[in-house]
Design a protein around this motif. Structure first.
Motif, PDB file in Angstrom:
ATOM      1  N   MET A 285       0.841  -1.181   0.000  1.00 48.15           N
ATOM      2  CA  MET A 285       0.000   0.000   0.000  1.00 48.15           C
ATOM      3  C   MET A 285       0.887   1.246   0.000  1.00 48.15           C
ATOM      4  N   VAL A 286       0.415   2.278  -0.660  1.00 51.69           N
ATOM      5  CA  VAL A 286       1.067   3.588  -0.598  1.00 51.69           C
ATOM      6  C   VAL A 286       0.035   4.566  -0.040  1.00 51.69           C
ATOM      7  N   ILE A 287       0.416   5.243   1.032  1.00 52.36           N
ATOM      8  CA  ILE A 287      -0.420   6.296   1.617  1.00 52.36           C
ATOM      9  C   ILE A 287       0.172   7.621   1.175  1.00 52.36           C
ATOM     10  N   ILE A 288      -0.642   8.463   0.555  1.00 50.92           N
ATOM     11  CA  ILE A 288      -0.177   9.769   0.118  1.00 50.92           C
ATOM     12  C   ILE A 288      -0.748  10.818   1.070  1.00 50.92           C
ATOM     13  N   ILE A 289       0.169  11.534   1.717  1.00 47.70           N
ATOM     14  CA  ILE A 289      -0.191  12.604   2.648  1.00 47.70           C
ATOM     15  C   ILE A 289      -0.178  13.903   1.855  1.00 47.70           C
ATOM     16  N   MET A 290      -1.328  14.540   1.729  1.00 46.86           N
ATOM     17  CA  MET A 290      -1.440  15.739   0.902  1.00 46.86           C
ATOM     18  C   MET A 290      -1.970  16.918   1.692  1.00 46.86           C
ATOM     19  N   GLY A 291      -1.776  18.105   1.113  1.00 47.76           N
ATOM     20  CA  GLY A 291      -2.269  19.336   1.705  1.00 47.76           C
ATOM     21  C   GLY A 291      -1.416  20.502   1.251  1.00 47.76           C
ATOM     22  N   VAL A 292      -1.796  21.686   1.665  1.00 45.02           N
ATOM     23  CA  VAL A 292      -1.058  22.888   1.291  1.00 45.02           C
ATOM     24  C   VAL A 292       0.277  22.931   2.031  1.00 45.02           C
ATOM     25  N   ALA A 293       1.162  23.806   1.570  1.00 46.86           N
ATOM     26  CA  ALA A 293       2.445  24.013   2.244  1.00 46.86           C
ATOM     27  C   ALA A 293       2.195  24.414   3.687  1.00 46.86           C
ATOM     28  N   GLY A 294       2.947  23.821   4.594  1.00 46.66           N
ATOM     29  CA  GLY A 294       2.812  24.153   6.002  1.00 46.66           C
ATOM     30  C   GLY A 294       1.821  23.295   6.769  1.00 46.66           C
ATOM     31  N   ALA A 295       1.139  22.378   6.078  1.00 48.06           N
ATOM     32  CA  ALA A 295       0.160  21.516   6.755  1.00 48.06           C
ATOM     33  C   ALA A 295       0.828  20.436   7.596  1.00 48.06           C
ATOM     34  N   GLY A 296       2.102  20.178   7.331  1.00 48.95           N
ATOM     35  CA  GLY A 296       2.815  19.162   8.109  1.00 48.95           C
ATOM     36  C   GLY A 296       3.000  17.848   7.378  1.00 48.95           C
ATOM     37  N   LYS A 297       2.950  17.868   6.063  1.00 48.85           N
ATOM     38  CA  LYS A 297       3.048  16.631   5.283  1.00 48.85           C
ATOM     39  C   LYS A 297       4.319  15.848   5.590  1.00 48.85           C
ATOM     40  N   THR A 298       5.441  16.534   5.642  1.00 49.61           N
ATOM     41  CA  THR A 298       6.714  15.854   5.893  1.00 49.61           C
ATOM     42  C   THR A 298       6.787  15.326   7.319  1.00 49.61           C
ATOM     43  N   THR A 299       6.479  16.162   8.278  1.00 50.34           N
ATOM     44  CA  THR A 299       6.538  15.754   9.683  1.00 50.34           C
ATOM     45  C   THR A 299       5.615  14.573   9.943  1.00 50.34           C
ATOM     46  N   ILE A 300       4.381  14.690   9.518  1.00 44.93           N
ATOM     47  CA  ILE A 300       3.404  13.630   9.758  1.00 44.93           C
ATOM     48  C   ILE A 300       3.740  12.398   8.923  1.00 44.93           C
ATOM     49  N   GLY A 301       4.125  12.602   7.675  1.00 43.77           N
ATOM     50  CA  GLY A 301       4.475  11.475   6.815  1.00 43.77           C
ATOM     51  C   GLY A 301       5.631  10.655   7.365  1.00 43.77           C
ATOM     52  N   ARG A 302       6.675  11.343   7.820  1.00 41.92           N
ATOM     53  CA  ARG A 302       7.830  10.634   8.410  1.00 41.92           C
ATOM     54  C   ARG A 302       7.412   9.844   9.656  1.00 41.92           C
TER      55      ARG A 302
END
Length: 161
Positions: free
Chosen positions: A1-18
């Motif tokens: 499975m691949v989960i794609i974490i999306m949203g505008v800049a500053g939403a925390g995609k990298t922090t939450i994704g990691r």
């Protein structure tokens, strides 16, 4: 499975994704790492990307998703994917690609961007991010106002992981 974490800049995609990937023992992919240098330069200069600018980037991400799925590898990808058409391109297998939309009130996102250091996306482009955003109906929607641990727990619960 691949989960794609999306949203505008500053939403925390990298922090939450990691954190999500780490909690699951999955691979993490930072979508921004695959932007052509010309795109990074445009954004750093405060110039919003066009669909034409984004196409090579999206095709590279599509390739990464396809490769992961073909190998049976689970992964979490952080990627803005603001438009429906971008998400359609990246949903290479609807049974194995899941979407998580990170959101918060605009003022919360703006405050985060104002205090973020070392990233090429300036606060001045936030307006263009919200203008381009087509809120996904197909995604698990998660408010990122709480702390990262609570957000990751909400995602895992919402996706049954």
């Amino acid at each position: 499975m691949v989960i794609i974490i999306m949203g505008v800049a500053g939403a925390g995609k990298t922090t939450i994704g990691r954190r999500l990937a780490q909690s699951l023992g999955w691979r993490f992919l930072e979508g921004d790492d695959f932007h052509p240098q010309v795109n990074v330069a445009k954004m750093a200069a405060g110039i919003p990307l066009t669909d034409e600018d984004r196409t090579p980037w999206l095709l590279r991400l599509q390739e990464l998703i396809t490769e992961a799925l073909s190998r049976g590898e689970d992964a979490v990808l952080a990627c803005s994917a603001l438009k429906r058409s971008y998400r359609a391109l990246l949903t290479v297998d609807p049974t194995r690609v899941r979407w998580v939309y990170l959101w918060a009130p605009r003022e919360v996102i703006a405050d985060r961007l104002a205090h973020r250091a070392g990233h090429f996306m300036p606060l001045g482009l936030l307006g263009s991010q919200f203008e381009a955003l087509e809120v996904p109906q197909e995604a698990l929607q998660v408010d990122v106002t709480p702390g990262p641990d609570e957000v990751v727990a909400a995602i895992r619960s919402g996706l049954g992981l």
